[in-house]
Scaffold this motif. Structure first.
Motif, PDB file in Angstrom:
ATOM      1  N   MET A  62      -0.259 -26.170   4.880  1.00  0.00           N
ATOM      2  CA  MET A  62       0.107 -27.444   4.283  1.00  0.00           C
ATOM      3  C   MET A  62      -0.757 -27.683   3.047  1.00  0.00           C
ATOM      4  O   MET A  62      -1.943 -27.385   3.053  1.00  0.00           O
TER       5      MET A  62
ATOM      6  N   THR B 198       2.192 -31.678   2.893  1.00  0.00           N
ATOM      7  CA  THR B 198       3.513 -31.089   3.138  1.00  0.00           C
ATOM      8  C   THR B 198       3.443 -29.577   3.005  1.00  0.00           C
ATOM      9  O   THR B 198       2.584 -29.044   2.306  1.00  0.00           O
ATOM     10  N   ASP B 199       4.371 -28.932   3.670  1.00  0.00           N
ATOM     11  CA  ASP B 199       4.549 -27.494   3.475  1.00  0.00           C
ATOM     12  C   ASP B 199       5.862 -27.231   2.737  1.00  0.00           C
ATOM     13  O   ASP B 199       6.316 -26.104   2.637  1.00  0.00           O
TER      14      ASP B 199
ATOM     15  N   LEU C 208       8.047 -29.962   6.156  1.00  0.00           N
ATOM     16  CA  LEU C 208       7.407 -30.930   7.041  1.00  0.00           C
ATOM     17  C   LEU C 208       6.424 -31.796   6.257  1.00  0.00           C
ATOM     18  O   LEU C 208       5.784 -31.314   5.322  1.00  0.00           O
ATOM     19  N   TRP C 209       6.297 -33.055   6.670  1.00  0.00           N
ATOM     20  CA  TRP C 209       5.362 -33.991   6.045  1.00  0.00           C
ATOM     21  C   TRP C 209       4.474 -34.581   7.119  1.00  0.00           C
ATOM     22  O   TRP C 209       4.918 -34.814   8.242  1.00  0.00           O
ATOM     23  N   GLU C 210       3.198 -34.824   6.772  1.00  0.00           N
ATOM     24  CA  GLU C 210       2.286 -35.492   7.692  1.00  0.00           C
ATOM     25  C   GLU C 210       1.314 -36.364   6.925  1.00  0.00           C
ATOM     26  O   GLU C 210       1.051 -36.138   5.740  1.00  0.00           O
TER      27      GLU C 210
ATOM     28  N   GLU D 177      -2.590 -38.087   7.447  1.00  0.00           N
ATOM     29  CA  GLU D 177      -3.809 -38.099   8.240  1.00  0.00           C
ATOM     30  C   GLU D 177      -4.692 -39.239   7.766  1.00  0.00           C
ATOM     31  O   GLU D 177      -4.935 -39.389   6.566  1.00  0.00           O
TER      32      GLU D 177
ATOM     33  N   VAL E 187      -3.342 -37.947  13.013  1.00  0.00           N
ATOM     34  CA  VAL E 187      -2.300 -37.308  12.207  1.00  0.00           C
ATOM     35  C   VAL E 187      -0.944 -37.746  12.752  1.00  0.00           C
ATOM     36  O   VAL E 187      -0.725 -37.733  13.970  1.00  0.00           O
ATOM     37  N   GLN E 188      -0.069 -38.126  11.834  1.00  0.00           N
ATOM     38  CA  GLN E 188       1.286 -38.539  12.207  1.00  0.00           C
ATOM     39  C   GLN E 188       2.290 -37.708  11.415  1.00  0.00           C
ATOM     40  O   GLN E 188       2.187 -37.630  10.191  1.00  0.00           O
ATOM     41  N   GLN E 189       3.230 -37.082  12.103  1.00  0.00           N
ATOM     42  CA  GLN E 189       4.310 -36.348  11.443  1.00  0.00           C
ATOM     43  C   GLN E 189       5.326 -37.351  10.902  1.00  0.00           C
ATOM     44  O   GLN E 189       5.572 -38.380  11.526  1.00  0.00           O
ATOM     45  N   CYS E 190       5.920 -37.045   9.762  1.00  0.00           N
ATOM     46  CA  CYS E 190       6.911 -37.916   9.131  1.00  0.00           C
ATOM     47  C   CYS E 190       8.149 -37.094   8.785  1.00  0.00           C
ATOM     48  O   CYS E 190       8.045 -35.913   8.465  1.00  0.00           O
TER      49      CYS E 190
ATOM     50  N   ALA F 119       6.362 -40.773   4.656  1.00  0.00           N
ATOM     51  CA  ALA F 119       4.939 -40.428   4.602  1.00  0.00           C
ATOM     52  C   ALA F 119       4.188 -41.374   3.660  1.00  0.00           C
ATOM     53  O   ALA F 119       3.088 -41.829   3.976  1.00  0.00           O
TER      54      ALA F 119
END
Length: 69
Positions: A1, A23-24, A27-29, A31, A43-46, A52
């Protein structure tokens, strides 16, 4: 990421807070970190960039204290 955004509250003592959006590409997160690298974090995934950024804004709270790094 990779880190898309990183904000810091400017406090170098015990109340240091950082918020990251990562992000990769798919996927988005977000922290939220309290106390620097050795402190606690959440950490929360979005599902996407927009959500995000909304979460990062909410976790930062008042913006006048925050600096983007």
């Amino acid at each position: 990421m990779r880190v898309e955004h990183h904000w810091w509250n400017g406090d170098v003592r015990l109340q240091r807070r950082d918020v990251y959006v990562r992000t990769d590409g798919t996927l988005w997160e977000v922290e939220a970190q309290l106390g620097g690298p050795e402190g606690k974090s959440k950490v929360q995934q979005c599902p996407g960039r927009a959500s995000a950024m909304i979460l990062a804004d909410a976790w930062r709270g008042p913006r006048w204290r925050w600096r983007e790094l």
